[in-house]
Design a protein around this motif. Sequence first.
Motif: not given
Length: 205
Positions: A178-194
């Motif tokens: 919700d804070r835009g720091l990451l996204r949730i995928g299918y069995r994966s997590i994308l770190l948009d803002n390390p």
Amino acid sequence: MLAEGIFRIATPGTEFMHAGDARGGLVAIARGCAEIAMLEGHPDTRAVHIVHGGFWAGYKTLLGIPRILSMTARSEVLWGLFPQTMVERLLAGHDLWWRDICMLVDGFADLATTAFIDLTRQDSMARAVGVLLRLGGCRHADPPPGPVVELRISQNDLAAMAVMSRNTLNGIISELADRGLLRIGYRSILLDNPAGLRAIVESDD
């Protein structure tokens, strides 16, 4: 050494470095990601870390010590095997090259120390974020320019690594999304803002 390496493809789910092996030489990941598991790990937490391209392992057999780690591909992995006899021959002819082996050992020690410190955090948010950053290879600095860091990991596995319930982790991941720091995928997590994620951990240090 690279000229004498044997490069292979491991499909997801394939274990390509085996705990307990007494010999074997060095193993390197050129592309893809893999999970690390401990020889004496508990079934609840088989995977203890995720590694990516550029990762090297296998130094223990050079010291006459059986491996305590295994590596299993999470994505398709291009990996290199550097046979022990070849590595020993090169090291015997170039004593100073042992310094590179020492740097490999030191890197493992730093990784283990960071994991230990983060897992002693009492705040669940800080503990979970610390684990996410470690798994993404960006615990202390941003990754090199390129694609967004993607962790091929289920939330069940991540909860086990962060020593918390799945429900607690779900709430944390949802808040971070919700804070835009990451996204949730299918069995994966994308770190948009390390960097933003590190700020959470560091603000609580």
